[in-house]
Write a protein that holds these residues in place. Structure first.
Motif, PDB file in Angstrom:
ATOM      1  N   GLU A 112       0.800  -1.146   0.044  1.00  0.00           N
ATOM      2  CA  GLU A 112       0.025   0.105   0.037  1.00  0.00           C
ATOM      3  C   GLU A 112       0.810   1.142   0.142  1.00  0.00           C
ATOM      4  N   VAL A 113       1.920   1.193   0.717  1.00  0.00           N
ATOM      5  CA  VAL A 113       2.920   2.201   0.657  1.00  0.00           C
ATOM      6  C   VAL A 113       3.444   2.707  -0.593  1.00  0.00           C
ATOM      7  N   TYR A 114       3.786   1.451  -1.522  1.00  0.00           N
ATOM      8  CA  TYR A 114       4.391   1.729  -2.708  1.00  0.00           C
ATOM      9  C   TYR A 114       3.473   2.429  -3.483  1.00  0.00           C
ATOM     10  N   GLN A 115       2.037   1.958  -3.627  1.00  0.00           N
ATOM     11  CA  GLN A 115       1.333   2.675  -4.522  1.00  0.00           C
ATOM     12  C   GLN A 115       0.996   3.867  -4.134  1.00  0.00           C
ATOM     13  N   LEU A 116       1.121   4.226  -2.709  1.00  0.00           N
ATOM     14  CA  LEU A 116       0.944   5.672  -2.189  1.00  0.00           C
ATOM     15  C   LEU A 116       1.808   6.716  -3.070  1.00  0.00           C
ATOM     16  N   PHE A 117       3.370   5.932  -2.678  1.00  0.00           N
ATOM     17  CA  PHE A 117       4.333   6.708  -3.191  1.00  0.00           C
ATOM     18  C   PHE A 117       4.022   7.046  -4.604  1.00  0.00           C
ATOM     19  N   LYS A 118       3.836   6.133  -5.364  1.00  0.00           N
ATOM     20  CA  LYS A 118       3.760   6.332  -6.948  1.00  0.00           C
ATOM     21  C   LYS A 118       2.847   7.500  -7.323  1.00  0.00           C
ATOM     22  N   THR A 119       2.023   7.757  -6.466  1.00  0.00           N
ATOM     23  CA  THR A 119       0.723   9.105  -6.536  1.00  0.00           C
ATOM     24  C   THR A 119       1.363  10.293  -6.375  1.00  0.00           C
ATOM     25  N   LEU A 120       2.579  10.434  -5.813  1.00  0.00           N
ATOM     26  CA  LEU A 120       3.431  11.725  -5.465  1.00  0.00           C
ATOM     27  C   LEU A 120       4.185  12.131  -6.636  1.00  0.00           C
ATOM     28  N   PRO A 121       3.716  13.476  -7.168  1.00  0.00           N
ATOM     29  CA  PRO A 121       4.560  14.090  -8.242  1.00  0.00           C
ATOM     30  C   PRO A 121       6.074  14.332  -7.696  1.00  0.00           C
ATOM     31  N   PRO A 122       7.079  13.944  -8.382  1.00  0.00           N
ATOM     32  CA  PRO A 122       8.318  13.896  -7.695  1.00  0.00           C
ATOM     33  C   PRO A 122       8.822  15.129  -7.518  1.00  0.00           C
ATOM     34  N   HIS A 123       8.652  16.333  -8.266  1.00  0.00           N
ATOM     35  CA  HIS A 123       9.230  17.657  -8.096  1.00  0.00           C
ATOM     36  C   HIS A 123       8.480  18.682  -7.134  1.00  0.00           C
ATOM     37  N   ASP A 124       7.359  17.919  -6.710  1.00  0.00           N
ATOM     38  CA  ASP A 124       6.565  18.593  -5.652  1.00  0.00           C
ATOM     39  C   ASP A 124       7.121  18.712  -4.211  1.00  0.00           C
ATOM     40  N   ALA A 125       6.917  19.801  -3.589  1.00  0.00           N
ATOM     41  CA  ALA A 125       7.408  19.736  -2.294  1.00  0.00           C
ATOM     42  C   ALA A 125       6.811  18.660  -1.457  1.00  0.00           C
ATOM     43  N   ALA A 126       7.502  18.040  -0.853  1.00  0.00           N
ATOM     44  CA  ALA A 126       7.261  16.946   0.190  1.00  0.00           C
ATOM     45  C   ALA A 126       6.698  17.526   1.631  1.00  0.00           C
ATOM     46  N   THR A 127       5.776  16.763   2.346  1.00  0.00           N
ATOM     47  CA  THR A 127       5.393  17.038   3.498  1.00  0.00           C
ATOM     48  C   THR A 127       6.343  17.442   4.424  1.00  0.00           C
ATOM     49  N   PHE A 128       7.581  16.429   4.335  1.00  0.00           N
ATOM     50  CA  PHE A 128       8.671  16.596   5.429  1.00  0.00           C
ATOM     51  C   PHE A 128       9.881  16.766   4.698  1.00  0.00           C
ATOM     52  N   SER A 129      10.639  17.564   4.961  1.00  0.00           N
ATOM     53  CA  SER A 129      11.974  17.916   4.400  1.00  0.00           C
ATOM     54  C   SER A 129      12.975  16.774   4.907  1.00  0.00           C
ATOM     55  N   VAL A 130      14.167  16.663   4.241  1.00  0.00           N
ATOM     56  CA  VAL A 130      15.078  16.065   4.660  1.00  0.00           C
ATOM     57  C   VAL A 130      16.194  16.578   5.625  1.00  0.00           C
ATOM     58  N   ALA A 131      15.745  16.537   7.022  1.00  0.00           N
ATOM     59  CA  ALA A 131      16.497  17.469   7.646  1.00  0.00           C
ATOM     60  C   ALA A 131      18.101  16.969   7.810  1.00  0.00           C
ATOM     61  N   TRP A 132      18.386  15.810   7.895  1.00  0.00           N
ATOM     62  CA  TRP A 132      19.884  15.507   7.945  1.00  0.00           C
ATOM     63  C   TRP A 132      20.775  15.967   6.758  1.00  0.00           C
ATOM     64  N   ALA A 133      19.855  16.445   5.582  1.00  0.00           N
ATOM     65  CA  ALA A 133      20.587  16.988   4.554  1.00  0.00           C
ATOM     66  C   ALA A 133      20.691  18.485   4.642  1.00  0.00           C
ATOM     67  N   GLY A 134      20.169  19.073   5.616  1.00  0.00           N
ATOM     68  CA  GLY A 134      20.081  20.384   6.023  1.00  0.00           C
ATOM     69  C   GLY A 134      19.018  21.290   5.202  1.00  0.00           C
ATOM     70  N   GLU A 135      18.129  20.556   4.542  1.00  0.00           N
ATOM     71  CA  GLU A 135      16.937  21.094   3.720  1.00  0.00           C
ATOM     72  C   GLU A 135      15.728  21.429   4.563  1.00  0.00           C
ATOM     73  N   GLU A 136      15.288  22.638   4.501  1.00  0.00           N
ATOM     74  CA  GLU A 136      13.948  22.939   4.945  1.00  0.00           C
ATOM     75  C   GLU A 136      13.015  22.714   4.214  1.00  0.00           C
ATOM     76  N   SER A 137      12.965  22.504   2.934  1.00  0.00           N
ATOM     77  CA  SER A 137      12.118  21.944   2.031  1.00  0.00           C
ATOM     78  C   SER A 137      12.654  21.158   0.945  1.00  0.00           C
TER      79      SER A 137
END
Length: 279
Positions: A112-137
């Motif tokens: 189910e997670v796989y199917q949900l991830f497939k629906t996310l536009p890859p270049h849209d802003a994610a709900t959560f940033s990758v904080a360990w990479a220092g990104e705020e968005s």
């Protein structure tokens, strides 16, 4: 020089899921209770933690549900503390759940997670940033790649405990993990001073290709090549241990022995403290 590229991990999720289900189905009762590199957690605890992550993803992306009483998060450390408490609470609660029940949950929620991830536009802003990479968005593709590394390295922690690590070490599954982890390099080096145009090369002993840090006028940038320029520092990392180095899975002595630095040592040493997980 070219900037690093988007990492597409979507179609690796079903592969990783099947590997995990197959592994867990074959474990003996004693193996389910084997200690792991996560202090205080056994194999069953990590399997439960993986399922918890899946449930949270379904709650967020399918049900649009978020904790109505979230704590105040005002720093990196407060976020880490919050996540650690969530993880602890779930693992303790599910110690009363049988391995068979955990497997039932995993078989249901992983696809189910796989199917949900497939629906996310890859270049849209994610709900959560990758904080360990220092990104705020962060863009969705990077958030999804981060999620892939979470599932990969937790499964590998289980495999390490039961001495079955090889299936996940093939390049098709492992290279995207390291490629994602390396996106933490510029943030790790943010306070490291060096002359403009300084170049540092990072290679792993069992993977093709290299990652390069280039010192621009005001920051470090991760690039795919440095043309014909010679790096000031060459960092070689033991490919078998790299994933553990970047997920706090090695002692200080083990970390130091996993890395060889040629050239300016001061420009190679920061990689020993790089983290590509929330810790």
């Amino acid at each position: 020089m070219q900037p690093v590229k988007v990492i597409d991990t979507i179609e690796l999720f079903p592969v990783l899921h099947e590997q995990l289900v197959s592994l867990l189905e074959e474990l003996t009762p004693d193996q389910w209770q084997s200690p792991t590199v996560l202090r205080g957690w056994c194999v069953k605890d990590i399997a439960s933690h993986i399922i918890d992550g899946h449930f949270r993803r379904v709650a967020l992306y399918r049900d649009r549900y978020i904790d109505p009483n979230p704590p105040r998060i005002d720093s990196y450390q407060s976020l880490v503390d919050y996540l650690n408490q969530l993880n602890h609470d779930w693992v303790i609660a599910t110690r009363r759940i049988s391995p068979a029940q955990l497997l039932d949950w995993l078989r249901q929620v992983g696809p189910e997670v796989y199917q949900l991830f497939k629906t996310l536009p890859p270049h849209d802003a994610a709900t959560f940033s990758v904080a360990w990479a220092g990104e705020e968005s962060s863009q969705n593709w990077f958030h999804i790649a981060r999620e892939y590394t979470e599932l990969w390295h937790h499964q590998q922690q289980i495999r390490l405990a039961v001495d079955q690590t090889e299936p996940l070490m093939n390049a098709a599954l492992y290279h995207p993990v390291i490629d994602t982890f390396m996106r933490a390099l510029p943030y790790t080096y943010r306070s490291v001073m060096a002359p403009e145009a300084t170049r540092i090369r990072f290679t792993l002993t069992n993977l093709t290709g290299s990652w390069y840090l280039y010192r621009a006028a005001t920051d470090w940038q991760l690039v795919t090549d440095i043309a014909d320029q010679q790096p000031v520092t060459d960092v070689s990392i033991d490919g078998q241990l790299a994933w553990r180095l970047f997920t706090k899975g090695l002692t200080d002595a083990e970390a130091a022995s996993s890395v060889t630095i040629e050239g300016d040592q001061s420009l190679g040493n920061p990689v020993l403290r790089m983290l590509s997980v929330m810790a």
